[in-house]
Design an enzyme around this catalytic site. Sequence first.
Site, short mmCIF file in Angstrom:
data_model
loop_
_atom_site.label_atom_id
_atom_site.label_comp_id
_atom_site.label_asym_id
_atom_site.label_seq_id
_atom_site.Cartn_x
_atom_site.Cartn_y
_atom_site.Cartn_z
N ASP A 1 -7.80 -9.18 -19.93
CA ASP A 1 -6.43 -9.93 -19.64
C ASP A 1 -5.46 -9.16 -20.57
OD1 ASP A 1 -7.90 -11.49 -17.97
OD2 ASP A 1 -8.32 -12.91 -19.76
N ASP B 1 -6.70 -11.98 -11.79
CA ASP B 1 -6.64 -13.61 -11.72
C ASP B 1 -5.56 -14.24 -10.93
OD1 ASP B 1 -8.54 -13.50 -13.45
OD2 ASP B 1 -7.20 -13.53 -15.31
#
Length: 156
Positions: A115, A133
């Site tokens: 991330d 995401d």
Amino acid sequence: MILHLVTIVIAGSVIILDQITKAIISTRLEPGKSIFILKDYVALSYVTNPGGAFGILGKWGGFFTVFSIGIIVLIIILLKGLPRSNHWLRVAFGLILGGAGGNLIDRLRIGEVIDFIDMGVGYWRWPAFNLADTCICLGVGMAAYHLYRAQSPEDS
């Protein structure tokens, strides 16, 4: 087959862009380091996530690997029965497939998801996320909106 081309192109593009952005972050930043690009509101921060969204159930990485595979299979099955005219859901499913595929690649390759998009104000930060995401959220939102509109009465 041509009807599924839109979904395949979108899913493939999302996977490629997701993996490129994660490769750039992982080669240019050390884990845990950040580069602020818009004051302290938006930063690029290299973090890894072994769990699900927002790091929940971090010890259940294997579950999320199986879950991702299940979602991919389910969407492929749903695509087979999708009416020809439903382009909205084809785009939504392409986004979800691409996002699930991008994160699945990370889980299979390194055991966790990379991330890097970090947003917030000062110490109040949203959990870091990635392009995959974002596409999953957009795709789910589009599908939910489409299903809601399909269920609501027609405007007179």
